[in-house]
Design a protein around this motif. Sequence first.
Motif, PDB file in Angstrom:
ATOM      1  N   GLY A 224       0.781  -1.323   0.028  1.00  0.00           N
ATOM      2  CA  GLY A 224      -0.010  -0.129   0.176  1.00  0.00           C
ATOM      3  C   GLY A 224       1.119   1.232   0.104  1.00  0.00           C
ATOM      4  O   GLY A 224       1.690   1.381  -0.832  1.00  0.00           O
TER       5      GLY A 224
ATOM      6  N   HIS B  49      -3.264  -3.603   4.739  1.00  0.00           N
ATOM      7  CA  HIS B  49      -3.240  -4.043   3.602  1.00  0.00           C
ATOM      8  C   HIS B  49      -2.982  -5.392   3.193  1.00  0.00           C
ATOM      9  O   HIS B  49      -2.996  -5.923   2.208  1.00  0.00           O
ATOM     10  CB  HIS B  49      -2.054  -3.055   2.490  1.00  0.00           C
ATOM     11  CG  HIS B  49      -2.389  -1.716   2.637  1.00  0.00           C
ATOM     12  ND1 HIS B  49      -3.719  -1.152   2.033  1.00  0.00           N
ATOM     13  CD2 HIS B  49      -2.030  -0.377   2.986  1.00  0.00           C
ATOM     14  CE1 HIS B  49      -3.797   0.235   2.068  1.00  0.00           C
ATOM     15  NE2 HIS B  49      -2.435   0.451   2.707  1.00  0.00           N
TER      16      HIS B  49
ATOM     17  N   THR C  97      -3.364  -8.002  -0.220  1.00  0.00           N
ATOM     18  CA  THR C  97      -2.111  -8.283  -0.821  1.00  0.00           C
ATOM     19  C   THR C  97      -1.878  -9.939  -0.709  1.00  0.00           C
ATOM     20  O   THR C  97      -1.618 -10.465  -1.996  1.00  0.00           O
ATOM     21  CB  THR C  97      -0.891  -7.958   0.145  1.00  0.00           C
ATOM     22  OG1 THR C  97      -0.992  -6.443  -0.015  1.00  0.00           O
ATOM     23  CG2 THR C  97       0.610  -8.219  -0.499  1.00  0.00           C
TER      24      THR C  97
END
Length: 438
Positions: free
Chosen positions: A137, A266, A270
Amino acid sequence: MSAAAEPDRPVVDVGPPAHGGHCVARLDGRVVFVRHALPGERVRLEITDRRSRFWRADAVEILDASADRVPSIWPEAGPGGVGGAELAHVALPAQRDWKRQVLADTLRRIGGEEVAADVAALEESAGAAVPPVAVLGDDDATDGLHTRTRVELTVDAEGRAGMFRFRSHKVLALQHMPLAHEAIAELALLGADSPWRRTWRPGARVEAIAPSSGPPLVLVDGEAASPRKGRRSGPPRRSVREVVPSAVGELAYRVAGAGFWQVHRHAPETLVSAVLSAAGELGGKRVLELYSGAGLLTLPLARSVGEDGAVVSIDGSEDAVRDARRNLHAYPNTVLGKARVDAASVREAAAFDELAAGVGGADVVVLDPPRAGAGTNVVTAVAELAPERVVLVACDPAALARDLEAARRNGYRVTALAPFDLFPHTHHFEIVATLTRR
């Protein structure tokens, strides 16, 4: 000053990083694992642990600093402080290089030269032994701060929230949590004036959760709590809603507040993206998923295989499987089993009896084991199924190295490796490995 001149505070030259957040130094021929240092520095030590094979120490004075040293983002996690940010003094790019070096060393030292050569071959064109550690991110823009959506605290004898001193049972009251998500920081859990002090007692375990959707949740000894109303009546567990964007559409989950979920804001997106990419085209295929948790990966896998495919997942936690069943209730092409993941349960789950009329085997196997790794027996059982590919998610490079060595002995080798910095300012990171038959 020499080590002999001040034996209680010796001076050493710091060597390379080692797994666990230390650097390696030598003092009169003895190995010393040093925290709060950087390779190439000259530091004064405070010895914290003496063992027959090695010592542990903190760098308490930096005599010759590395160019990669920065002011600590969390001094409370420095020498003598709490655990959880042992790289807080290291510039972010250097942290990722540190982790890449540790991964390369661990793959060679524990996985063996063949595993190390397989990985090195993947990156020959880039001139690196292993791929670089990927940024998540906007971490570079935020300096890796405010990324953690789950925080665990313990209340000290005076009623203040804190964390344990590193390698100790002593609770240190905190004033700051720079790694915590802003929504957790805004709860004002810390300090002598915290409104939460009327809610808990000394020794209480406090969990703060900032989900991707909805307000934050605080659990005190497993019960939902409020600074105004104290502990709420009702069941001891509350769930939160998590929403994850993905290539197969928006994914929505309900997860028990005290249950496991990736802590970096994130990380879910991911890992879903990395695993789907590693698994390849899944339409109509049979997928076996081990250590499935609340279904973070199960849901996108179920969408990817489609109506003609099947997903069988197993996990040893009854609470996690309960969450997964809630999250996968609309997908009849999945079977979610509660069982300890071992060689026997792998073979039984791979029968696919409920979904594929007794056709055994698996086209793809996805594993996301705990920190200890899957282990030789599980890896061997997976290899016996002869899947086209295996996707292994690992949060410990030593465990990954052991599992890759076992896979290689059973006819599989790593054909892709992707490390991710899911834990900035700590030595931890995550790796997604793709294995195919040799």
